[in-house]
Design a protein around this motif. Structure first.
Motif, PDB file in Angstrom:
ATOM      1  N   GLY A 366       0.821  -1.213   0.000  1.00  0.00           N
ATOM      2  CA  GLY A 366       0.000   0.000   0.000  1.00  0.00           C
ATOM      3  C   GLY A 366       0.850   1.256   0.000  1.00  0.00           C
ATOM      4  N   ILE A 367       0.216   2.365  -0.422  1.00  0.00           N
ATOM      5  CA  ILE A 367       0.852   3.689  -0.417  1.00  0.00           C
ATOM      6  C   ILE A 367      -0.108   4.673   0.230  1.00  0.00           C
ATOM      7  N   ASP A 368       0.333   5.307   1.294  1.00  0.00           N
ATOM      8  CA  ASP A 368      -0.434   6.375   1.935  1.00  0.00           C
ATOM      9  C   ASP A 368       0.175   7.704   1.503  1.00  0.00           C
ATOM     10  N   GLU A 369      -0.661   8.554   0.896  1.00  0.00           N
ATOM     11  CA  GLU A 369      -0.120   9.819   0.395  1.00  0.00           C
ATOM     12  C   GLU A 369      -1.088  10.958   0.681  1.00  0.00           C
ATOM     13  N   GLN A 370      -0.487  12.106   0.979  1.00  0.00           N
ATOM     14  CA  GLN A 370      -1.193  13.381   1.075  1.00  0.00           C
ATOM     15  C   GLN A 370      -0.534  14.314   0.071  1.00  0.00           C
ATOM     16  N   ALA A 371      -1.339  14.793  -0.852  1.00  0.00           N
ATOM     17  CA  ALA A 371      -0.800  15.508  -2.010  1.00  0.00           C
ATOM     18  C   ALA A 371       0.188  16.579  -1.599  1.00  0.00           C
ATOM     19  N   TRP A 372       1.393  16.502  -2.151  1.00  0.00           N
ATOM     20  CA  TRP A 372       2.470  17.483  -2.003  1.00  0.00           C
ATOM     21  C   TRP A 372       3.001  17.592  -0.569  1.00  0.00           C
ATOM     22  N   ARG A 373       2.604  16.651   0.305  1.00  0.00           N
ATOM     23  CA  ARG A 373       3.066  16.762   1.684  1.00  0.00           C
ATOM     24  C   ARG A 373       3.809  15.522   2.153  1.00  0.00           C
ATOM     25  N   SER A 374       3.259  14.337   1.976  1.00  0.00           N
ATOM     26  CA  SER A 374       3.925  13.147   2.497  1.00  0.00           C
ATOM     27  C   SER A 374       3.503  11.926   1.688  1.00  0.00           C
ATOM     28  N   VAL A 375       4.435  10.961   1.609  1.00  0.00           N
ATOM     29  CA  VAL A 375       4.192   9.677   0.942  1.00  0.00           C
ATOM     30  C   VAL A 375       4.824   8.592   1.800  1.00  0.00           C
ATOM     31  N   THR A 376       4.057   7.587   2.166  1.00  0.00           N
ATOM     32  CA  THR A 376       4.558   6.458   2.955  1.00  0.00           C
ATOM     33  C   THR A 376       4.285   5.176   2.179  1.00  0.00           C
ATOM     34  N   VAL A 377       5.345   4.380   1.940  1.00  0.00           N
ATOM     35  CA  VAL A 377       5.256   3.131   1.171  1.00  0.00           C
ATOM     36  C   VAL A 377       5.301   1.973   2.164  1.00  0.00           C
ATOM     37  N   HIS A 378       4.315   1.097   2.079  1.00  0.00           N
ATOM     38  CA  HIS A 378       4.235  -0.083   2.939  1.00  0.00           C
ATOM     39  C   HIS A 378       4.487  -1.316   2.073  1.00  0.00           C
ATOM     40  N   GLY A 379       5.262  -2.289   2.621  1.00  0.00           N
ATOM     41  CA  GLY A 379       5.513  -3.498   1.858  1.00  0.00           C
ATOM     42  C   GLY A 379       6.471  -4.440   2.552  1.00  0.00           C
ATOM     43  N   LEU A 380       6.903  -5.476   1.794  1.00  0.00           N
ATOM     44  CA  LEU A 380       7.851  -6.491   2.255  1.00  0.00           C
ATOM     45  C   LEU A 380       9.086  -6.416   1.358  1.00  0.00           C
ATOM     46  N   VAL A 381      10.291  -6.518   1.960  1.00  0.00           N
ATOM     47  CA  VAL A 381      11.515  -6.375   1.191  1.00  0.00           C
ATOM     48  C   VAL A 381      12.487  -7.502   1.560  1.00  0.00           C
TER      49      VAL A 381
END
Length: 603
Positions: A366-381
């Motif tokens: 998933g990707i949680d984003e607020q336009a032009w302010r923050s982006v958080t990437v969720h996943g497995l690596v």
């Protein structure tokens, strides 16, 4: 008794009669003398004695009445105040002494009077303030509600064009007003020609009001001169008074609130109409005009209010369209810019999502984003997956920097499996390693020892389904191993781990450590075949920015950090010497590196 005898009797002593009676021995003679004396005294001072007794009696009665005065005074005051004329005379008589007494009492007993009036004045003040604040809040609420409406934008445009504050325009339109009184006053004589009041308002003394306005108008005219104009407006208590002047009559309007400018124009029109009706007789008295019913209808407060609102309606409905079009165009441009920026942002997020999904060794949840302010990437690596730094650098999401929220897992992607196999097997230069659909293929030439270890451990690598080894041993294994070892050692000596301030590694340090660890494992695997014993030493470097003691401490700390990082990656027996004598210290770089040297040959 004759008059001569009466005079003789007065000249004789009073007790002579008594002596005579005793001498004669007759009691009747003494009694007669006493009666004569009483009669004489009655004749002489009888009236005075009776007047004195009456006065004494009256004084006694007055003293008794004075003692009873406090009890009778309230009733007497009530009795004296009966009747309108008596009450007026008493009020006139008591007004001056009561005022003087009240002034003296206020000066001497100020606090007592304040304490007595506080329970009365306090609630009145609070009620007045509460009512004023309630009206103000209602007006402000209306202003706020209209801020982002077409009417609010229109008011803002009016304030901008007129150069006045927006709040002033809001108050002008929002505050209600009413007309209480209208006076038509003859200008020459100052007499009232017409007086109209609102239905629920008590009429004023028209003659007094007319005299006041005439006197004020004359005073203003005399003070500022005829060229300076006359009295046009003034404040009387809570009323605003507008005076519209004409050549033969003036029109005065008493209002409360904030009237619009259209009302003055309407009053001027009404006054002009009245003068037009008498235009044929310029010298005639306006009071001699016969039919004034039209004046009454035109000057009644409800009629003026209705006509003023009707006059305002066309002005409000027919403004210039250019300001509104300009505002709509500005809003359209702003909306277009916002939509374009939003679409571009969404396109970049979609591109980032596609690159993350295609990235080997990473599973996007998933990707949680607020336009032009923050982006958080969720996943497995996967630990052996390629770094995501290049993916984020090419996303173009500035100024929002993507953040990772990931958990570890073992990927079966071919790229991740190949990187894992290369890390665990550390193949020599002559070996080519490939992974396809889980099949690990090793071909080329390598030392016998490495080939044996690869055959034993390749099948246990996570993600490898099966292995295909087409390896051939080197002709002179020791010589080949020594040649490969020399190449790896030279490569290791050129790999520097960058550092920032003190012992904090800089960006990209972990990737360099991974490369050093992989080469170190290959060196360790070739050491036995090459029949040499190797010494691994972690060496730190620093620049000349600090003292010698500080730089020595920093170099030792960086060397220990590299040794610990290599130990966590399976490279043990790394020494951290206190001083490096054989190798000069590089004073131009902030780094650490692994130095590999041969200590002795195996016989």
């Amino acid at each position: 008794m004759t008059m001569s005898g009466f005079g003789k009797a007065l000249d004789e002593p009073l007790d002579s009669g008594a002596s005579t009676s005793h001498a004669s021995g007759s009691p009747t003679a003494g009694t007669d003398a006493a009666d004569d004396f009483e009669r004489l005294r009655e004749l002489l001072i009888g009236d005075e004695r009776r007047a004195l007794d009456a006065a004494r009696t009256r004084i006694t009665e007055l003293e008794n009445a004075q003692k009873d005065l406090p009890r009778r005074l309230p009733g007497a005051a009530i009795e004296a105040l009966r009747g309108e004329q008596v009450t007026t005379r008493v009020a006139d008589a008591l007004s001056e002494p009561v005022a003087q007494a009240l002034g003296t009492a206020v000066q001497k007993n100020r606090q007592s009077i304040v304490d007595a009036l506080f329970p009365i004045i306090g609630p009145l003040i609070r009620k007045s303030i509460a009512e004023a604040l309630r009206n103000l809040v209602a007006d402000l609420n209306g202003a706020i509600e209209s801020s982002f409406t077409l009417r609010g934008l229109k008011w803002r445009l009016e304030a901008w064009r007129g150069g006045v504050p927006y709040a002033q325009v809001v108050l002008k339109h929002r505050l209600a007003y009413r007309i209480d009184h209208v006076f038509l006053i003859e200008r020459a004589s100052g007499l009232v020609l017409l007086h109209e009041s609102a239905p629920d308002i008590t009429p004023l003394d028209a003659d007094a009001i007319a005299g006041m306005l005439t006197a004020l108008g004359d005073f203003v005219g005399d003070s500022v001169g005829q060229d300076g104009g006359g009295l046009e407006s003034m404040s009387v208590g809570e009323h605003l008074v507008w005076v519209v002047q004409g050549p033969r009559a003036n029109l005065a309007c008493f209002m409360r609130g904030v009237p619009p400018a259209e009302l003055r124009t309407l009053l001027e029109q009404r006054l002009e109409d009245i003068h037009a009706r008498t235009a044929g007789t310029p010298d005639a008295d306006l009071r001699a005009v016969g039919d004034t019913s039209a004046w009454h209808e035109q000057l009644q407060p409800p009629a003026l209010l209705r006509d003023a609102e009707a006059a305002r309606t066309p002005m409000q409905r027919a403004p210039s369209r250019w300001p509104l079009l300009f505002i709509l165009l500005a809003m359209l441009v702003a909306l277009t810019v916002f939509v374009a920026r939003r679409e571009r942002w969404e396109a970049r997020i979609d591109a980032l999502r596609a690159r993350l999904v295609a990235h080997p060794g990473f599973v996007l949840t998933g990707i949680d984003e607020q336009a032009w302010r923050s982006v958080t990437v969720h996943g497995l690596v996967d630990p052996d997956a390629p770094s995501l730094a290049k993916v984020f650098d090419g996303a173009g999401l500035d100024p929002a920097l993507p953040k990772l929220d990931v958990a570890g897992y073992l990927s079966t992607d071919d790229t991740a499996v190949a990187r894992r196999a290369a890390r665990l097997l550390a193949p020599p230069t002559g070996v080519r390693l490939t992974v396809k659909d889980g099949v690990l293929a090793l071909d080329g030439h390598a030392p016998d020892a490495w080939i044996t270890a690869a055959r034993e451990h390749a099948g246990w690598i996570p993600g490898v389904v099966r292995t295909e080894l087409t390896l051939s041993p080197d002709g002179d294994a020791a010589a080949a191993a020594r040649a490969e070892l020399e190449r790896l050692v030279q490569a290791l000596n050129t790999l520097d781990v960058p550092f920032g301030e003190d012992t904090q590694p800089a960006a990209g340090a972990q990737a360099v450590v991974d490369e050093i660890a992989r080469s170190a494992r290959q060196v360790a695997a070739l050491a036995s075949t090459a029949k040499v014993t190797l010494v691994l030493a972690s060496v730190g470097s620093s620049d000349e920015s600090g003292t010698d003691a500080t730089n020595a401490r920093v170099r030792a700390g960086r060397a220990r950090w590299l040794a610990q990082a290599l130990a966590e990656r399976g490279v043990g027996a790394v020494e951290v010497p206190d001083a490096v004598i054989a190798e000069p210290i590089d004073l131009t770089r902030r780094s650490a590196h692994l130095r590999v040297t041969a200590r002795r040959s195996v016989q």
